[in-house]
Structure formats: C-alpha cells, structure tokens
Design a protein around this motif. Structure first.
Motif, short mmCIF file in Angstrom:
data_model
loop_
_atom_site.label_atom_id
_atom_site.label_comp_id
_atom_site.label_asym_id
_atom_site.label_seq_id
_atom_site.Cartn_x
_atom_site.Cartn_y
_atom_site.Cartn_z
N PHE A 4 0.81 -1.21 0.00
CA PHE A 4 0.00 0.00 0.00
C PHE A 4 0.85 1.27 0.00
N ASP A 5 2.07 1.20 0.53
CA ASP A 5 2.98 2.34 0.44
C ASP A 5 3.21 2.72 -1.02
N GLU A 6 3.29 1.71 -1.86
CA GLU A 6 3.56 1.92 -3.29
C GLU A 6 2.30 2.17 -4.10
N ARG A 7 1.13 1.91 -3.49
CA ARG A 7 -0.14 2.02 -4.22
C ARG A 7 -1.15 2.76 -3.36
N ARG A 8 -0.89 4.00 -3.12
CA ARG A 8 -1.71 4.78 -2.19
C ARG A 8 -3.14 4.95 -2.70
N GLU A 9 -3.29 5.15 -4.01
CA GLU A 9 -4.64 5.32 -4.56
C GLU A 9 -5.45 4.04 -4.41
N VAL A 15 -8.27 -12.56 17.16
CA VAL A 15 -6.88 -12.11 17.01
C VAL A 15 -6.57 -11.81 15.54
N ALA A 16 -7.02 -12.68 14.64
CA ALA A 16 -6.79 -12.45 13.21
C ALA A 16 -7.44 -11.15 12.77
N GLY A 17 -8.68 -10.91 13.21
CA GLY A 17 -9.36 -9.66 12.87
C GLY A 17 -8.63 -8.46 13.43
N ALA A 18 -8.10 -8.58 14.65
CA ALA A 18 -7.37 -7.48 15.26
C ALA A 18 -6.09 -7.16 14.49
N ILE A 19 -5.40 -8.20 14.04
CA ILE A 19 -4.17 -7.98 13.26
C ILE A 19 -4.48 -7.26 11.95
N VAL A 20 -5.55 -7.68 11.29
CA VAL A 20 -5.95 -7.03 10.04
C VAL A 20 -6.30 -5.56 10.29
N ASP A 21 -7.05 -5.30 11.36
CA ASP A 21 -7.45 -3.92 11.67
C ASP A 21 -6.25 -3.06 12.05
N LEU A 22 -5.34 -3.61 12.84
CA LEU A 22 -4.14 -2.86 13.23
C LEU A 22 -3.25 -2.58 12.02
N THR A 23 -3.19 -3.53 11.11
CA THR A 23 -2.40 -3.33 9.89
C THR A 23 -2.98 -2.20 9.06
N ARG A 24 -4.30 -2.20 8.91
CA ARG A 24 -4.95 -1.14 8.15
C ARG A 24 -4.73 0.22 8.82
N ARG A 66 -2.03 5.58 8.96
CA ARG A 66 -1.17 6.57 9.62
C ARG A 66 0.04 6.91 8.77
N ARG A 67 0.60 5.90 8.11
CA ARG A 67 1.77 6.15 7.26
C ARG A 67 1.40 7.03 6.07
N LEU A 68 0.24 6.80 5.49
CA LEU A 68 -0.16 7.59 4.32
C LEU A 68 -0.48 9.03 4.69
N MET A 69 -0.82 9.28 5.94
CA MET A 69 -1.14 10.64 6.38
C MET A 69 0.11 11.45 6.70
N LYS A 70 1.25 10.79 6.79
CA LYS A 70 2.50 11.48 7.10
C LYS A 70 3.25 11.84 5.82
N GLN A 71 3.79 13.03 5.80
CA GLN A 71 4.60 13.43 4.64
C GLN A 71 5.96 12.75 4.67
N ARG A 72 6.51 12.62 5.86
CA ARG A 72 7.80 11.94 6.01
C ARG A 72 7.57 10.68 6.83
N ARG A 73 7.89 9.55 6.24
CA ARG A 73 7.65 8.27 6.90
C ARG A 73 8.97 7.55 7.11
N ARG A 74 9.08 6.87 8.26
CA ARG A 74 10.27 6.05 8.46
C ARG A 74 10.11 4.75 7.68
N ALA A 75 11.15 3.95 7.63
CA ALA A 75 11.12 2.70 6.88
C ALA A 75 9.97 1.82 7.36
N ALA A 76 9.32 1.14 6.40
CA ALA A 76 8.18 0.30 6.74
C ALA A 76 8.55 -0.75 7.78
#
Length: 205
Positions: free
Chosen positions: A101-106, A161-170, A175-185
């Motif tokens: 998703f870092d590479e495919r923001r749209e 737990v699986a649902g929580a991992i998916v939600d936390l990942t999303r 949060r990464r897409l909202m930042k102009q400067r992001r640290r390494a994934a």
C-alpha cells in the motif's frame, strides 16, 4: 508452449493501463465523482477504448479493485506460508501489506472506501469483496491455529486475534499515508509485531 498472439499481448497491455489509470482516478476522486472520460485521459486512450473492455464505470471500478486484492492476497499468502515461525508469519503478513500500500496509495483509498461502503450500504457493495477480505482472515487463523497446536503461543480466539491484526495493519497503513515523512516500513512493522507478540507468546517462553 505456443507464443502469445500479438492481439492478446496488446489486450493485456491496454487492460493493465486502463486499470492503473482507474485506480488513480478512483483513488483521488472516489467512485461517484470519477468519470470514464477522466480514466481514458489518465490512460492516454479514447473514451471508446475503455468501453471496448469494460461496459460501465462500475465494471472497471471492480476490475481495478479485484485485481489489486488478488495480487496482494497472492503475495501475502506466499510470504506468510514461507515464514519459519508464527512471529515471522505475522510480521510477513503486516509488512507485505504495508509495503504494497505504500507503493499504491490510490489503491488503498479505493480499498478502504469499498470496505466502509460494505458496512454502511451492504446491498451496494460487490458480492465478491467480502470473500476476498475473509480469505486473509482465514490465512491468519490457520497460522495461529497451527502455532497454538504446537504450543508456540498461548490459547487465543483465533478469529478475534486475526481480525485485530488485520485492523491494526490497516490502521498502520493509514497513519503512514497521512505522514509526509515516513520512516522505513520495517521499523513501523517491527514495533507493531513486538506489541502483538507480547500478547500472543506463552508466559513460559
């Protein structure tokens, strides 16, 4: 093995170009505001060319979404199943999605909008979206179930737990897409995996 025909190669090339353009346009404008004219311009083709391959705005929207989900699912499944430990598998699951998703923001914007739409207006969502989403949940459930059977993790509700991992990942991707400067994934993912692992690991290990 016979060589692919020139017409087949050209069709595949045009479809890929149209779907890439569709993801950009839908991601930026949303489904309602996007138009076939904009997609055609973004792809560098005439409007009629779009209709040669896709009969409506809805059909090219779903094709763009479906192709991305299937590609991500295939990539994620391969990396998760190739992991040596359950902790590595969880990390592979999250990192693959974050990097994709870092590479495919749209595309991520389309994905989230479709997910929200399924909650708000389920009758209008595509019927294939939920099964594709649930495939990822089942992938994690399988990993957690196997780890639990081997006593690598404590006993947990695999579905929750699986649902929580998916939600936390999303949430991490958002949060990464909202930042102009992001640290390494990997740094962000390692922090999240460490938090998850503290809750999953057995106390005697």
């Amino acid at each position: 093995m016979p060589r692919p025909r020139r017409s087949d190669v050209l069709t595949a090339f045009r479809k890929n170009a149209l779907l890439e353009a569709a993801r950009r346009v839908f991601g930026q404008a949303g489904f309602e505001a996007a138009t076939i004219d904009e997609i055609a311009r973004a792809a560098g083709v005439a409007k009629g060319t779009v209709y040669l391959y896709y009969r409506s705005k809805r059909s090219i929207y779903w094709a763009a979404l479906h192709e991305g989900i299937v590609e991500l699912d295939t990539l994620t499944s391969a990396r998760v199943r190739g992991a040596a430990t359950v902790q590595d598998a969880v990390r592979a699951f999250i990192l693959t999605k974050v990097e994709y998703f870092d590479e495919r923001r749209e595309f991520f914007r389309i994905y989230v909008r479709e997910m929200s739409g399924q909650v708000v207006r389920p009758a209008y969502g595509h019927t294939d979206f939920k099964p594709l989403y649930q495939r990822q949940i089942r992938l994690l459930q399988g990993v957690l179930g196997s780890a639990n059977a081997r006593r690598e993790i404590r006993s947990v509700d695999r579905a929750q737990v699986a649902g929580a991992i998916v939600d936390l990942t999303r949430g991490l991707v958002t949060r990464r897409l909202m930042k102009q400067r992001r640290r390494a994934a990997a740094a962000d993912v390692d922090s999240l995996v460490d938090l998850l692992w503290r809750g999953l690991r057995r106390k005697d290990r």
